[in-house]
Design an enzyme around this catalytic site. Sequence first.
Site, PDB file in Angstrom:
ATOM      1  N   LYS A 159       0.836  -1.197   0.000  1.00 39.51           N
ATOM      2  CA  LYS A 159       0.000   0.000   0.000  1.00 39.51           C
ATOM      3  C   LYS A 159       0.873   1.249   0.000  1.00 39.51           C
ATOM      4  CE  LYS A 159      -1.882  -1.381   3.917  1.00 39.51           C
ATOM      5  NZ  LYS A 159      -2.717  -1.404   5.160  1.00 39.51           N
ATOM      6  N   ARG A 232     -10.263  -5.874  -0.272  1.00 39.11           N
ATOM      7  CA  ARG A 232     -10.093  -4.691   0.570  1.00 39.11           C
ATOM      8  C   ARG A 232     -11.303  -4.458   1.475  1.00 39.11           C
ATOM      9  NH1 ARG A 232      -8.962  -0.451  -4.074  1.00 39.11           N
ATOM     10  NH2 ARG A 232     -10.642  -1.746  -4.961  1.00 39.11           N
ATOM     11  N   ASP A 272      -7.751   0.502  12.570  1.00 39.45           N
ATOM     12  CA  ASP A 272      -8.104  -0.623  11.710  1.00 39.45           C
ATOM     13  C   ASP A 272      -7.427  -1.863  12.270  1.00 39.45           C
ATOM     14  OD1 ASP A 272      -9.502   1.107  10.119  1.00 39.45           O
ATOM     15  OD2 ASP A 272      -7.988   1.222   8.545  1.00 39.45           O
TER      16      ASP A 272
END
Length: 312
Positions: A159, A232, A272
């Site tokens: 990422k 995702r 997260d």
Amino acid sequence: MTTLKAAILMDPISAIKPAKDTTFAMLLAAQARGHQCWVFSLPDLFLRDGKVWARLREVTVRDESNDYVTLAAVEERPLAEMDVVLMRKDPPVDLEYLTACYLLEHAGTWVVNNPVSLRNANEKLYALHFPELLPPLLVSRDLGDLRAFLAEHGEAVVKPLSARGGEGVFYLHQQDRNVGSILETVTGWGQHYVMAQRYIPAIREGDKRILLVDGQAVPGAMLRVPSEKDFRGNLVAGATAVAAELTERDQEICAALGPALRAAGLLFVGLDVIGGYVTEINVTSPTGAREIRRFFGVDAAELLWQRLERGQ
């Protein structure tokens, strides 16, 4: 209860999706508690003669899908006249975002989240201060390093460091003949650092969003379950939001992070968590308040205003 004058720096309010927008939830909660709010965007922020000013518009909001906002005429005012400024501009954290943080450092009033900490707390890298909470990972721009990491773990996610909403995030496995092209693309042929994390199979069960207000976990969380066509756990990438309780591991994570977040002036934060690992610490404009309130009846936005009413 203290009545506050608050200015909210956000993306244009006319373009938001009220049903999902946490900044909108903050405006609703502020209005319900009797606070006076103005909104403005990056082009409205400037410094003149040592003072930071903004072109502000007082805002009235309604919890509707279409006719949800009324804006008053523009007022050019120094931000020091406000009791608090909320920095809620969405990423990317680019030069313009960082410049706004430099200006807000001189606002002459309380800015939440703290603009110095916003500059320091990259949402991908800030978690490196808590290595015991992280999955195996690598930060590099070297293609050979990234290939070696993938070979070691078999599967990985790469990422970019300053994007949002799953933009530019790739799942890699050793048999994929696109690996070279993907790594060249995400690093710009080795010109940009990226993060590679060992793939966590628990992502199929969902990416958990936990909100913290002043270092305390909001009761209840949102699990973002990827669609069958994507890996995702981002709502904008097609994931579905479902209710999730906080586990004992989640509570351990929040207890470890909470004091550092509070000390840094990061009063509204989104974690997260996948499979018991922290994958990101979101500090710019974390979302999830609307969904968590819908699932559990707990309003993170109201908890924030309760904290702001107590002052710095």
